[in-house]
Structure formats: C-alpha cells, structure tokens
Design an enzyme around this catalytic site. Structure first.
Site, PDB file in Angstrom:
ATOM      1  N   HIS A 104       0.841  -1.198   0.000  1.00 35.80           N
ATOM      2  CA  HIS A 104       0.000   0.000   0.000  1.00 35.80           C
ATOM      3  C   HIS A 104       0.875   1.247   0.000  1.00 35.80           C
ATOM      4  O   HIS A 104       1.948   1.252   0.621  1.00 35.80           O
ATOM      5  CB  HIS A 104      -0.922  -0.005   1.219  1.00 35.80           C
ATOM      6  CG  HIS A 104      -1.839  -1.186   1.273  1.00 35.80           C
ATOM      7  ND1 HIS A 104      -3.064  -1.207   0.653  1.00 35.80           N
ATOM      8  CD2 HIS A 104      -1.691  -2.408   1.854  1.00 35.80           C
ATOM      9  CE1 HIS A 104      -3.638  -2.383   0.854  1.00 35.80           C
ATOM     10  NE2 HIS A 104      -2.820  -3.130   1.577  1.00 35.80           N
ATOM     11  N   LYS A 162      17.754 -12.171   8.660  1.00 33.06           N
ATOM     12  CA  LYS A 162      19.128 -12.009   8.184  1.00 33.06           C
ATOM     13  C   LYS A 162      19.801 -13.373   8.099  1.00 33.06           C
ATOM     14  O   LYS A 162      19.479 -14.288   8.859  1.00 33.06           O
ATOM     15  CB  LYS A 162      19.911 -11.100   9.130  1.00 33.06           C
ATOM     16  CG  LYS A 162      19.385  -9.671   9.167  1.00 33.06           C
ATOM     17  CD  LYS A 162      20.199  -8.801  10.098  1.00 33.06           C
ATOM     18  CE  LYS A 162      19.663  -7.374  10.115  1.00 33.06           C
ATOM     19  NZ  LYS A 162      20.451  -6.513  11.036  1.00 33.06           N
TER      20      LYS A 162
END
Length: 210
Positions: free
Chosen positions: A115, A180
C-alpha cells in the site's frame, strides 16, 4: 487505450482492488476456499481437485493442510512435492512462484500486497503488489512472513517467526525480524544429515531415495 485494473495489478503497478472484475475473481476464490476448508479429511481427492481449480499451477504431488487462505489463487504457481501446514496465507495480488520440494510450517504467510506510504493516495483505494519467488528445496518454519518483492534462493532454510523483508541468497540459513542470514549451508551439514539418513536406513531396513 487504458489497461484494465487486473492488467495493472499483474504488472505490479497501482490499481483499484475494488474493481468489479477483481472483486468477482476474488469472490470465486473465496467460494473455492470455503469448500476446500470445510471438507472432511477423508475427502482428500476432492481437496486436491479444488486446489487445482483454485491455483494457477500445481505439480503432481502437493498438499496444503486446511484451513488455507489466498486472495485469488490463480496468481500462485507451485512446483512438485509441495507441502504447507495449516493456516497458510497467500496474498497473491502479484505472482507467487514456489519451486520444487518446498515445505512450509504452520501459519506461513506470503504477502505480495503493498500500500502507498502517502495516506492521501492510500485512502482513495490505490494499492500494488510485488512478486514473491521461492526457489527449490526451501523450508520455511512456522509463522514465517515473506514480504512483497522478496526472492528466497534454492536450498535455504528460514527460521520460525522470521519476517523476510529482503532477498535471501541460495544455500542460506536465515532467521529474525528483519530476517538475516546466519550462515551458509556447507559440506559438513550435508555429511551430518547424510549420515543420519544412513543410520535410519540401517535400523529400519528401509531405503529413502534422494
């Protein structure tokens, strides 16, 4: 000539989700999902047939544990030997591509939908999607969230509860929010798990192929 809202959506550009054609296709998906999610476990073949009708592509061997939810279904393409545990969510306003031999833990969510950051643009109903790609032999642990535009490379393992906001290279073990890479999978990992398999075969007298 102006493109349709569906064409804009699939081109990963701003579009109006309340477009009548898109609303109709989303409703069709919801109807198939309702039927799929309400079926008793003994109706396995019917479940598989409904998934074939719903999804853009599936391989010969696939299983999604109910309940399952998606936006359109038709924008999701799944390879061979796929398994998703319960409560998977695929927001497939953009294309989702899943390779061969992929496993999902419970409550894995693939979110292609995005959005606008500007509230004035967002509030008039404009949104967009970015493709998600998951390579072969990937395992996503429970409650993993994959965000719009992310690619996860082949053979990677994503730890439970991770939120994957950026691409993950192949042969990686990655965890966290944001997710990560901890380290690369290596020959020692392969040797350990191959030895475990051989121990299993020796005890059970069974052969498990690659």
């Amino acid at each position: 000539m102006a493109r349709t809202q569906k064409q804009r959506m699939l081109a990963q550009e701003l579009y109006i989700a309340a477009d009548p054609t898109l609303k109709k296709e989303a409703k069709q998906a919801k109807m198939l999902l309702h039927r799929f999610n309400q079926l008793a476990p003994e109706h396995f073949s019917k479940q598989q047939e409904l998934l074939k009708q719903l999804l853009g592509k599936v391989g010969q061997n696939y299983y999604i544990e109910p309940p399952f939810y998606c936006d359109y279904g038709q924008n999701t393409y799944i390879g061979e030997n796929f398994y998703a545990n319960t409560n998977a969510i695929f927001l497939d306003v953009a294309k989702i591509t899943i390779g061969d031999n992929v496993m999902f833990g419970p409550r894995v969510s693939l979110y292609t939908a995005g959005h606008p950051l500007d509230p004035d643009v967002r509030n008039i109903g404009l949104e967009f999607g970015k493709e998600i790609k998951i390579g072969d032999n990937v395992w996503l642990g429970g409650n993993v969230v994959v965000c719009p535009g992310v690619t996860i490379g082949a053979n990677s393992v994503i730890g439970a509860g991770s939120v994957v906001t950026k691409d993950i290279a192949k042969n990686s073990i990655a965890v966290g929010n944001p997710c990560k890479v901890l380290r690369k999978l290596n020959q020692k990992d392969r040797e350990y798990w191959q030895s475990q398999r051989q121990d299993y075969i020796a005890e059970m007298g069974a052969f498990i192929s690659d």
